[in-house]
Design a protein around this motif. Structure first.
Motif, PDB file in Angstrom:
ATOM      1  N   TYR A  60       1.182  -1.089   0.070  1.00 39.44           N
ATOM      2  CA  TYR A  60       0.258  -0.056   0.154  1.00 39.44           C
ATOM      3  C   TYR A  60       1.088   1.034   0.140  1.00 39.44           C
ATOM      4  O   TYR A  60       0.528   2.364  -0.900  1.00 39.44           O
ATOM      5  CB  TYR A  60      -0.778  -0.203   1.413  1.00 39.44           C
ATOM      6  N   TYR A  61       1.711   1.167   1.078  1.00 35.46           N
ATOM      7  CA  TYR A  61       2.392   2.657   0.692  1.00 35.46           C
ATOM      8  C   TYR A  61       3.505   2.144  -0.551  1.00 35.46           C
ATOM      9  O   TYR A  61       3.718   3.232  -0.952  1.00 35.46           O
ATOM     10  CB  TYR A  61       3.625   2.223   2.416  1.00 35.46           C
ATOM     11  N   ALA A  62       3.730   1.382  -0.534  1.00 36.92           N
ATOM     12  CA  ALA A  62       4.681   1.289  -1.909  1.00 36.92           C
ATOM     13  C   ALA A  62       4.231   2.246  -3.393  1.00 36.92           C
ATOM     14  O   ALA A  62       5.249   3.125  -3.605  1.00 36.92           O
ATOM     15  CB  ALA A  62       5.503   0.224  -2.253  1.00 36.92           C
ATOM     16  N   ARG A  63       2.576   2.154  -3.243  1.00 33.72           N
ATOM     17  CA  ARG A  63       2.137   2.136  -4.815  1.00 33.72           C
ATOM     18  C   ARG A  63       2.468   4.169  -4.168  1.00 33.72           C
ATOM     19  O   ARG A  63       1.533   4.459  -5.168  1.00 33.72           O
ATOM     20  CB  ARG A  63       0.512   1.573  -4.685  1.00 33.72           C
ATOM     21  N   ARG A  64       2.322   4.104  -3.136  1.00 32.51           N
ATOM     22  CA  ARG A  64       1.846   5.932  -3.266  1.00 32.51           C
ATOM     23  C   ARG A  64       3.508   6.694  -2.520  1.00 32.51           C
ATOM     24  O   ARG A  64       3.809   7.817  -2.795  1.00 32.51           O
ATOM     25  CB  ARG A  64       1.601   6.216  -1.896  1.00 32.51           C
ATOM     26  N   ALA A  65       4.560   6.035  -3.185  1.00 31.73           N
ATOM     27  CA  ALA A  65       5.736   6.476  -3.142  1.00 31.73           C
ATOM     28  C   ALA A  65       6.190   7.452  -4.041  1.00 31.73           C
ATOM     29  O   ALA A  65       7.527   7.624  -4.477  1.00 31.73           O
ATOM     30  CB  ALA A  65       7.119   4.824  -3.594  1.00 31.73           C
ATOM     31  N   GLU A  66       5.262   8.268  -4.789  1.00 31.95           N
ATOM     32  CA  GLU A  66       5.754   8.929  -6.124  1.00 31.95           C
ATOM     33  C   GLU A  66       5.473  10.321  -4.664  1.00 31.95           C
ATOM     34  O   GLU A  66       6.018  11.390  -5.359  1.00 31.95           O
ATOM     35  CB  GLU A  66       5.176   8.973  -7.229  1.00 31.95           C
ATOM     36  N   ALA A  67       4.541  10.260  -3.898  1.00 30.59           N
ATOM     37  CA  ALA A  67       4.543  11.673  -3.143  1.00 30.59           C
ATOM     38  C   ALA A  67       6.365  12.039  -2.608  1.00 30.59           C
ATOM     39  O   ALA A  67       7.125  11.664  -2.804  1.00 30.59           O
ATOM     40  CB  ALA A  67       4.198  10.832  -1.644  1.00 30.59           C
ATOM     41  N   GLY A  68       6.821  13.196  -2.386  1.00 29.91           N
ATOM     42  CA  GLY A  68       7.331  13.809  -1.776  1.00 29.91           C
ATOM     43  C   GLY A  68       8.393  13.364  -0.820  1.00 29.91           C
ATOM     44  O   GLY A  68       9.367  12.961  -0.722  1.00 29.91           O
ATOM     45  N   LEU A  69       7.192  12.979   0.424  1.00 28.92           N
ATOM     46  CA  LEU A  69       6.632  12.915   1.166  1.00 28.92           C
ATOM     47  C   LEU A  69       5.970  12.475   1.720  1.00 28.92           C
ATOM     48  O   LEU A  69       4.565  12.039   2.144  1.00 28.92           O
ATOM     49  CB  LEU A  69       7.504  13.055   2.828  1.00 28.92           C
ATOM     50  N   ILE A  70       5.944  10.194   2.403  1.00 27.27           N
ATOM     51  CA  ILE A  70       4.921   9.850   2.509  1.00 27.27           C
ATOM     52  C   ILE A  70       5.101   9.911   4.962  1.00 27.27           C
ATOM     53  O   ILE A  70       6.007   9.840   4.894  1.00 27.27           O
ATOM     54  CB  ILE A  70       4.678   8.561   2.360  1.00 27.27           C
ATOM     55  N   ILE A  71       4.250  10.080   5.150  1.00 26.24           N
ATOM     56  CA  ILE A  71       3.742  10.242   6.241  1.00 26.24           C
ATOM     57  C   ILE A  71       3.033   9.087   6.960  1.00 26.24           C
ATOM     58  O   ILE A  71       2.146   9.373   6.704  1.00 26.24           O
ATOM     59  CB  ILE A  71       3.088  11.598   6.849  1.00 26.24           C
ATOM     60  N   SER A  72       3.381   8.055   7.268  1.00 31.41           N
ATOM     61  CA  SER A  72       2.560   7.410   7.636  1.00 31.41           C
ATOM     62  C   SER A  72       1.654   7.596   8.695  1.00 31.41           C
ATOM     63  O   SER A  72       1.302   8.103   9.563  1.00 31.41           O
ATOM     64  CB  SER A  72       3.675   6.364   8.590  1.00 31.41           C
ATOM     65  N   GLU A  73       0.508   6.481   8.808  1.00 32.43           N
ATOM     66  CA  GLU A  73      -0.696   6.321   9.857  1.00 32.43           C
ATOM     67  C   GLU A  73       0.271   6.475  11.078  1.00 32.43           C
ATOM     68  O   GLU A  73       1.535   6.043  11.221  1.00 32.43           O
ATOM     69  CB  GLU A  73      -1.344   5.065   9.579  1.00 32.43           C
ATOM     70  N   ALA A  74      -0.421   7.098  11.963  1.00 30.71           N
ATOM     71  CA  ALA A  74      -0.395   7.287  13.090  1.00 30.71           C
ATOM     72  C   ALA A  74       0.063   5.997  14.034  1.00 30.71           C
ATOM     73  O   ALA A  74      -0.373   5.462  13.671  1.00 30.71           O
ATOM     74  CB  ALA A  74      -1.190   7.884  14.198  1.00 30.71           C
ATOM     75  N   THR A  75       1.324   6.073  14.712  1.00 32.65           N
ATOM     76  CA  THR A  75       2.059   4.618  15.027  1.00 32.65           C
ATOM     77  C   THR A  75       2.279   4.190  16.694  1.00 32.65           C
ATOM     78  O   THR A  75       3.097   5.913  17.051  1.00 32.65           O
ATOM     79  CB  THR A  75       3.020   4.390  14.154  1.00 32.65           C
ATOM     80  N   ILE A  76       1.680   4.211  16.945  1.00 30.30           N
ATOM     81  CA  ILE A  76       1.527   4.071  19.043  1.00 30.30           C
ATOM     82  C   ILE A  76       2.705   3.569  19.558  1.00 30.30           C
ATOM     83  O   ILE A  76       3.920   2.902  19.202  1.00 30.30           O
ATOM     84  CB  ILE A  76       0.341   2.825  19.696  1.00 30.30           C
ATOM     85  N   ILE A  77       3.376   4.198  20.552  1.00 28.37           N
ATOM     86  CA  ILE A  77       4.619   4.113  20.857  1.00 28.37           C
ATOM     87  C   ILE A  77       4.696   3.628  22.063  1.00 28.37           C
ATOM     88  O   ILE A  77       6.376   3.141  22.211  1.00 28.37           O
ATOM     89  CB  ILE A  77       5.395   5.735  21.863  1.00 28.37           C
ATOM     90  N   ARG A  78       3.825   3.142  23.092  1.00 26.38           N
ATOM     91  CA  ARG A  78       3.161   2.096  23.973  1.00 26.38           C
ATOM     92  C   ARG A  78       2.234   1.493  23.713  1.00 26.38           C
ATOM     93  O   ARG A  78       1.399   2.332  23.425  1.00 26.38           O
ATOM     94  CB  ARG A  78       4.432   2.295  24.955  1.00 26.38           C
ATOM     95  N   PRO A  79       2.636   0.489  24.828  1.00 27.55           N
ATOM     96  CA  PRO A  79       0.573  -0.237  24.711  1.00 27.55           C
ATOM     97  C   PRO A  79      -0.396   0.518  25.026  1.00 27.55           C
ATOM     98  O   PRO A  79      -1.578   0.266  24.249  1.00 27.55           O
ATOM     99  CB  PRO A  79       1.663  -1.253  25.820  1.00 27.55           C
ATOM    100  N   ASP A  80      -0.280   1.468  26.515  1.00 25.39           N
ATOM    101  CA  ASP A  80      -0.882   1.981  26.656  1.00 25.39           C
ATOM    102  C   ASP A  80      -1.692   3.504  25.672  1.00 25.39           C
ATOM    103  O   ASP A  80      -2.510   4.142  26.343  1.00 25.39           O
ATOM    104  CB  ASP A  80      -1.290   2.146  27.892  1.00 25.39           C
ATOM    105  N   GLY A  81      -0.927   3.690  24.435  1.00 21.03           N
ATOM    106  CA  GLY A  81      -1.352   4.773  23.673  1.00 21.03           C
ATOM    107  C   GLY A  81      -2.346   4.083  22.966  1.00 21.03           C
ATOM    108  O   GLY A  81      -3.119   5.163  22.356  1.00 21.03           O
ATOM    109  N   GLN A  82      -2.917   2.974  23.330  1.00 22.39           N
ATOM    110  CA  GLN A  82      -3.444   2.341  21.682  1.00 22.39           C
ATOM    111  C   GLN A  82      -5.082   3.241  21.957  1.00 22.39           C
ATOM    112  O   GLN A  82      -5.684   2.868  22.845  1.00 22.39           O
ATOM    113  CB  GLN A  82      -3.396   0.699  21.699  1.00 22.39           C
ATOM    114  N   GLY A  83      -5.737   3.703  21.120  1.00 23.22           N
ATOM    115  CA  GLY A  83      -7.349   3.639  21.270  1.00 23.22           C
ATOM    116  C   GLY A  83      -8.151   3.155  19.995  1.00 23.22           C
ATOM    117  O   GLY A  83      -9.290   3.756  20.455  1.00 23.22           O
ATOM    118  N   TYR A  84      -7.676   2.968  19.231  1.00 24.48           N
ATOM    119  CA  TYR A  84      -8.444   2.051  17.520  1.00 24.48           C
ATOM    120  C   TYR A  84      -8.003   0.972  17.510  1.00 24.48           C
ATOM    121  O   TYR A  84      -6.189   0.641  18.402  1.00 24.48           O
ATOM    122  CB  TYR A  84      -7.571   2.895  16.503  1.00 24.48           C
TER     123      TYR A  84
END
Length: 347
Positions: free
Chosen positions: A44-68
């Motif tokens: 999915y991300y590779a198909r969009r690599a023509e963007a100047g920069l991809i910012i990934s989906e929000a990625t949690i830093i530790r377990p208690d950061g998860q809300g979805y």
């Protein structure tokens, strides 16, 4: 009329972009049950690599950061290895990608991490239910102790180091949209009376500590931040918030970040206490690289850049509907319209 979008742009001496169009972070909830990115995500991300920069989906830093549900993490070796597949795929297609680092704060839910508390600046709960899991209601959070705040700063820095280990070109700290860092920056969610509350300087302290810790760990050239000066999501507005951002933005400008990114769904939204649009408010106080986002077409985005409202344009949902967004815009081809059923799969 859109030529400026396809000009190269130099963020700093380390990172240059092949064009001014960024793929905005888009929560997809498609990681596996261990929050490890999948092969489908890499494609999915590779198909969009023509963007100047991809910012990934929000990625949690530790377990208690998860809300979805099924949002990826960056805190286990398996998650780091999973992201390495993604970054390799993007780089192999000539792209660049930053990881967006996330802790949801008071919108987290213990269901996801087998816990019993939710950590946030103050015991100010949010009404409503968890997105995609409507049977889960938000809980009143437990105010973080100063010791816990210091640990959070360390965990953000470690997640940034993990992102570099996973092959990311840099990180964007998610300080917007009513999540943990943003919760420290608004009076609706921050009622603390210690060194992290009450005054603009104190309320900005956590955000700046996270920025400084990450910049020290991986370099300021690889460190970016997203902010929402106007409360519009998971947050109630308060006219006092303006003073917080009046203090914070000049402090950020001193730090030579890779970029600052507005957190807004629709940039036409106005805020009386900010004197209009959030992007215009920020631009008047922050003259370094600024990313605009929120309902722009290629034409309106190009016009905004030409008018010096911001330097780079982030595109969100149209990138879900059009993996070849860059090619279509360059070639003046019609764009496929986004629809919500597209969220059911990664294409």
């Amino acid at each position: 009329m859109t030529d400026i979008l396809f000009q190269p742009y130099k963020l700093n001496d380390i990172i240059s972009l092949k064009n001014r169009v960024l793929m905005a972070p888009l929560t997809r909830c498609m990681a596996d049950d261990a929050l490890v990115p999948t092969d489908d995500m890499a494609a999915y991300y590779a198909r969009r690599a023509e963007a100047g920069l991809i910012i990934s989906e929000a990625t949690i830093i530790r377990p208690d950061g998860q809300g979805y549900p099924n949002t990826p993490g960056l805190f286990t070796p398996e998650q780091i290895n999973g992201w390495r597949k993604v970054t390799d795929a993007v780089h192999n297609n000539g792209g660049k990608i930053f990881a967006q680092l996330w802790h949801t704060g008071r919108t987290a839910h213990p269901y996801f991490y087998d816990g019993d508390t939710v950590i946030a600046p103050s015991a100010r709960g949010l009404e409503g239910t968890v997105p995609r899991m409507r049977e889960l209601s938000y809980q009143v959070p437990t105010p973080a102790t100063v010791e816990q705040i210091k640990q959070l700063v360390e965990d953000y820095a470690q997640a940034a180091a993990n992102a570099i280990d996973a092959g990311f070109d840099g990180v964007e700290i998610h300080g917007a949209n009513g999540y943990l860092i943003d919760q420290f920056l608004h009076y609706d969610s921050n009622t603390r009376t210690d060194q992290y509350g009450e005054t603009p300087e104190n309320m900005s302290r956590f955000a700046l500590e996270v920025v400084d810790a990450i910049a020290t760990r991986i370099g300021h050239e690889k460190t970016a931040l997203r902010l929402s000066p106007g409360a519009y999501f998971n947050m109630a507005a308060d006219v006092r918030d303006k003073a917080v951002f009046d203090y914070l933005l000049p402090e950020l400008e001193k730090r030579n970040l890779a970029f600052l990114h507005i957190g807004i769904f629709d940039d036409e939204m106005t805020f009386e206490h900010l004197g209009g649009r959030a992007s215009d408010y920020v631009r008047a106080r922050y003259q370094k690289t600024l990313v605009g986002v929120g309902g722009f077409t290629p034409q309106t985005g190009a016009t905004a850049i030409e008018s010096d409202r911001f330097d780079l344009l982030a595109i969100g949902r149209p990138f879900i509907a059009n993996p070849d967004y860059i090619a279509k815009v360059k070639n003046q081809q019609p764009l496929t319209e986004y629809s919500e059923e597209m969220l059911a799969s990664l294409i």
